[in-house]
Design a protein around this motif. Sequence first.
Motif, PDB file in Angstrom:
ATOM      1  N   LEU A   4       1.274  -1.134  -0.250  1.00 41.18           N
ATOM      2  CA  LEU A   4      -0.354  -0.134   0.052  1.00 41.18           C
ATOM      3  C   LEU A   4       0.897   1.222  -0.237  1.00 41.18           C
ATOM      4  N   ALA A  37      -7.186   2.255  -2.486  1.00 41.30           N
ATOM      5  CA  ALA A  37      -8.721   1.638  -2.221  1.00 41.30           C
ATOM      6  C   ALA A  37     -10.321   1.975  -1.783  1.00 41.30           C
ATOM      7  N   LYS A  63     -10.496  -3.385  -2.586  1.00 43.85           N
ATOM      8  CA  LYS A  63     -10.053  -3.962  -1.459  1.00 43.85           C
ATOM      9  C   LYS A  63     -10.515  -5.464  -2.229  1.00 43.85           C
ATOM     10  N   VAL A  68      -5.165  -4.847  -3.998  1.00 42.40           N
ATOM     11  CA  VAL A  68      -5.615  -3.966  -4.369  1.00 42.40           C
ATOM     12  C   VAL A  68      -6.218  -4.353  -5.734  1.00 42.40           C
TER      13      VAL A  68
END
Length: 237
Positions: A4, A37, A63, A68
């Motif tokens: 992320l 997301a 998600k 993702v």
Amino acid sequence: MTELLFRDDAYQTAAECQIIGHTPEGGLIVDRSIFYATGGGQPGDSGVLDWGGGRMPIATALKVEGGVALVPAEPLPMPPIGAPAQQLIDWGRRHRHMRIHTALHLLSVVIPLPVTGGQIAAEKGRLDFDMPEPPGDVAALEEALNTLIERDLAVSEEWITDAELEANPGLVKTMSVHPPMGQGKVRLVRISDGPTLIDLQPCGGTHVRRTGEIGRIEIGKIEKKGRQNRRVSISLV
């Protein structure tokens, strides 16, 4: 799982990635994502994905199991699994989400009541409060909110363990949505003026670095939603 990148740096607008999967609905699972997301009342980012001579507009990110997934804005030939690609987000839209999101955290300071829901958009946002009676002076609330913004407070993050959060339930302001737990740690967003704490609460969304970036906020209508709930809307001026 997808790395992320938006969590490490909410200001990153471009990044390389690799396609690691396709979803049955036509999404593209990537190994690292600057696209936020959808979650916590904040919409997923939009933008563009470039690869090997192809370009695909991305409508949002979600998600999914495995990480993702980027959702194409229109049906186009998809890059194959394993293909390297370049991600570009719509920075203007993302930054407006960040400004609204941080402003909503400050709204929960100005109105220190339990939060029952919330939503973020590119120009406006709202929080629902457990508020039996409407506020008497909306103009005063708006001025208090903008005074906090104008102080150019620092916005930072820290992490605590699941056990630490369970031992400090007062950190959670939302009644209906609880922070994701089970991975051993929870992210907290801190708003402070030097050593003076203004707000601290669990949050996985993207935020500005300083509240001065938000700009002036206008409080709109306050709607009654149920017996005790009231919805307070804000917008960028």
